[in-house]
Enzyme design. Sequence first.
Site, PDB file in Angstrom:
ATOM      1  N   TRP A 164       0.858  -1.113  -0.096  1.00 60.55           N
ATOM      2  CA  TRP A 164      -0.058  -0.011   0.184  1.00 60.55           C
ATOM      3  C   TRP A 164       0.877   1.215  -0.004  1.00 60.55           C
ATOM      4  O   TRP A 164       1.854   1.318   0.773  1.00 60.55           O
ATOM      5  CB  TRP A 164      -0.793  -0.054   1.299  1.00 60.55           C
ATOM      6  N   ASP A 245      -0.575  -5.540   9.236  1.00 61.91           N
ATOM      7  CA  ASP A 245      -1.619  -4.372   8.904  1.00 61.91           C
ATOM      8  C   ASP A 245      -2.724  -5.005   8.405  1.00 61.91           C
ATOM      9  O   ASP A 245      -2.568  -6.065   7.649  1.00 61.91           O
ATOM     10  CB  ASP A 245      -1.313  -3.626   7.864  1.00 61.91           C
ATOM     11  N   LYS A 281     -13.033  -0.874   5.733  1.00 61.03           N
ATOM     12  CA  LYS A 281     -13.842  -1.643   4.635  1.00 61.03           C
ATOM     13  C   LYS A 281     -14.895  -2.596   5.322  1.00 61.03           C
ATOM     14  O   LYS A 281     -16.041  -3.031   4.538  1.00 61.03           O
ATOM     15  CB  LYS A 281     -12.753  -2.561   3.922  1.00 61.03           C
TER      16      LYS A 281
HETATM   17  C1  LMR Z   1      -6.842   1.910  -1.060  1.00 63.42           C
HETATM   18  O1  LMR Z   1      -5.702   1.358  -1.234  1.00 63.42           O
HETATM   19  O2  LMR Z   1      -7.192   2.277  -2.337  1.00 63.42           O
HETATM   20  C2  LMR Z   1      -7.206   2.266   0.017  1.00 63.42           C
HETATM   21  O3  LMR Z   1      -6.662   1.578   1.325  1.00 63.42           O
HETATM   22  C3  LMR Z   1      -7.631   3.517   0.554  1.00 63.42           C
HETATM   23  C4  LMR Z   1      -6.310   4.221   0.661  1.00 63.42           C
HETATM   24  O4  LMR Z   1      -6.587   4.984   1.795  1.00 63.42           O
HETATM   25  O5  LMR Z   1      -5.459   4.485   0.352  1.00 63.42           O
END
Ligand code: LMR
Length: 439
Positions: A164, A245, A281
């Site tokens: 992420w 996470d 989510k």
């Molecule tokens: C995403 O990866 O799209 C979500 O987790 C939203 C975010 O805050 O990045």
Amino acid sequence: MPESPCSSTSPKTRLTQISAHIAPMSTTSFQADTVPQAPEDPLFGLMAAFRKDTFENKIDLGIGAYRDNNAKPWVLPVVKKADEILRNDPELNHEYLPIAGLPSFTSASQTLILGADSPAIKEKRVTSLQTISGTGAVHLGALFLSKFYHPNTERSVYLSNPTWVNHHQILSNVHLPAQTYPYFSAKTKGLDFEGMIGAIENAPEGSIILLHACAHNPTGVDPTQEQWKEISKVMQAKKHFPFFDCAYQGFASGDLNKDAWAVRYFVDEGFELCIAQSYAKNFGLYGERAGCFHFVTGSSSDAEFTISRIASQLAILQRSEISNPPAYGARIVSTVLNDPVLFAEWEANLRTMSGRIIDMRKTLRAKLEEMGTPGTWNHITDQIGMFSFTGLTEKQVWKIREDAHVYMTKNGRISMAGLNTHNINTFAQAIDKVVRETY
Ligand code: LMR
């Protein structure tokens, strides 16, 4: 009356004229004009670009937020019920929460992630603080580790490659150096297990290893339980510190316990670890920012004292950053988690979301295979959770956006929740076209 020389000049122009005669002077030593322009956030930037697009049949597969079959946000029915209960509660007020957050929320969050019969909870080896969703939990954990985690060797956090995008920024903000471990195999579009385990094995002893508890973002690829056991073995041998996470519990498989399996396994193996938990989510509470940070110490005679010292330091960090967390989202979650009937309804809502996503995976794969789209598409159904890492290249992603007004991140990640029975044909055809043109 003759016009005054200034009357046709707008206030802004006048200001410009006046300031043109005054030498720019900084009143402090801060040279504000040297601040460089930062790049736009890739996910929120994509969301803004989608909103701007006026094409009627545009498709949003960007940000990870659940959508129903009409591409609309879905307020979980159980959340509506909890909201109703709260709004009708004559005792409800808007006082500050304690620094660590709503106690009924943090304790239920512990049970949710660690399991009702967790020895760590029974032995009082866990401390939990309510945070500003999962992002706040990752940040609080990273900040705590940056202050108090001092292994004998070079200190780094190992992140999966890819991960992420925000993980990198959060770590850099607290000056924790980040390294990466291989994760995604471009060849199989599955887990590069050899690469991952090798890098974890080669990381300096006592490194912090950030792991996605389930439904890996952005790839949708998770280790199997056997692979998790291997990872745990290597991490134990290297005395690494796991940082989980967990943003998709119950959302990935539809089963809360299954999605928490890896975390619980590591706790049972005796690891000292921390967990960032998000309710964005799985409760659809994106904007309410409900999350929780947990620190679990290993089993020892003075674990209870250790955890209370850790809790005291976390409280200071929390107080200086947000003082105390926002109440409403946590109250909704707490109302549901602490009521068996509502909890069962939440589980059903989770199955609705994960089930629709699984259906979309099956349909997308079937359509691509029916059309004979070059390449293999089994990864669409092998991957799990909110995202699929399609394998589309950045060039193909741009082309699809240009041709079909489909918005996805440039690494080829799609939010499966953005697909529905009305747009999946268009999307499958857009993939087919771009792959044939560029294969
Ligand atoms: C995403 O990866 O799209 C979500 O987790 C939203 C975010 O805050 O990045």
